[in-house]
Design an enzyme around this catalytic site. Structure first.
Site, PDB file in Angstrom:
ATOM      1  CG  ASP A 108      -1.614  -1.182   1.490  1.00  0.00           C
ATOM      2  OD1 ASP A 108      -2.191  -1.666   0.377  1.00  0.00           O
ATOM      3  OD2 ASP A 108      -2.076  -1.461   2.708  1.00  0.00           O
TER       4      ASP A 108
HETATM    5  N1  URA Z   1      -1.174  -5.707   4.060  1.00  0.00           N
HETATM    6  C1  URA Z   1      -1.599  -4.637   4.116  1.00  0.00           C
HETATM    7  O1  URA Z   1      -2.482  -4.461   4.594  1.00  0.00           O
HETATM    8  N2  URA Z   1      -1.029  -3.750   3.182  1.00  0.00           N
HETATM    9  C2  URA Z   1       0.261  -4.046   2.512  1.00  0.00           C
HETATM   10  O2  URA Z   1       0.668  -3.357   1.890  1.00  0.00           O
HETATM   11  C3  URA Z   1       0.752  -5.368   2.622  1.00  0.00           C
HETATM   12  C4  URA Z   1      -0.178  -6.231   3.233  1.00  0.00           C
END
Ligand code: URA
Length: 240
Positions: A108
């Site tokens: 993310d």
């Molecule tokens: N899980 C999440 O919530 N975000 C990420 O970037 C990767 C795994």
């Protein structure tokens, strides 16, 4: 006669996209074989004989493959280009490797840590497909409210978006005024999975960092910097 392979595999071999992304390109009608649009899955092509194009541009087999690890900072998107013009992880790479390389899965915008990038679609497939069960380990800093029952639920699997997560390994590392530091290993890669898993047990993730994929570790690679994977790491990830 050249080797016969499925079209999506060929697109991946050419470094154009991961196999899954290639299936989308086909479904979206962006792929032509010998000048004819192909939008159904399952078509096979002969390497060296059939001409394949994506968005009108002929693709060919990749000669040099790149395998890179980046320590992604918060505030970068894990795509090659962003519709909102935000900085992308590719901006952090040097000019000569920027072209034709794409992230293996994604982190993310607000997550940091270990991100792999490659132009080898088969590598992406091996690392991201849940059937190979490669564990992805994160350190989550979470707010108050994590209970033993919550930890056990995370370990067994919790329901997110009508889907039950597979068993996770969970370990509390520390706890102080800044939050509780939890090491969690998951074997799938659903959208915002770790954040949603903690949400499902009533706690908020304040910070999230990926520290390893299988046995490949971020180690002390500085934030925002990248390095090539070693032969050993590439071999391990392709064969585990
Ligand atoms: N899980 C999440 O919530 N975000 C990420 O970037 C990767 C795994």
């Amino acid at each position: 006669m050249g080797e016969i392979v499925r079209l999506q595999k060929y697109i991946a071999m050419c470094g154009k996209a991961s196999r899954r992304k290639a299936e989308e390109l086909i479904a979206d009608g962006r792929v032509k074989v010998n000048g004819e649009k192909v939008s159904e899955q399952g078509v096979k092509v002969e390497i060296g004989a059939d001409r394949v194009s994506v968005d009108g541009e002929e693709i060919s087999l990749v000669s040099k493959k790149y395998y890179i690890m980046l320590n992604k900072p918060v505030g970068y998107v894990s795509t090659v280009s962003d519709q909102f013009d935000r900085p992308t992880v590719v901006d952090l790479l040097s000019e000569e490797i920027k072209t034709r390389i794409f992230p293996v899965g994604r982190l993310d915008y607000e997550t940091e840590g270990l991100l792999l990038l490659t132009n080898d679609g088969d590598f992406t497939y091996r690392v991201t497909h849940p059937k190979f069960e490669l564990g992805k380990t994160y350190i989550a800093t979470v707010g108050a409210g994590l209970t033993v029952a919550g930890i056990n639920a995370l370990k067994r699997g919790v329901k997110i978006d009508d889907y039950k997560t597979s068993p996770a390994e969970v370990e509390i590392l520390d706890s102080n005024q800044g939050g509780t530091y939890v090491k969690i290993t998951i074997h799938e890669g659903r959208n915002r999975q770790v954040r949603k898993m903690f949400e499902a047990v009533g706690v908020k993730v304040k910070e999230l960092k990926r520290v390893s994929i299988g046995k490949v570790e971020l180690g002390n690679l500085p934030l925002g910097r990248w390095r090539y994977l070693t032969e050993h790491e590439i071999h391990y990830l392709l064969n585990s």
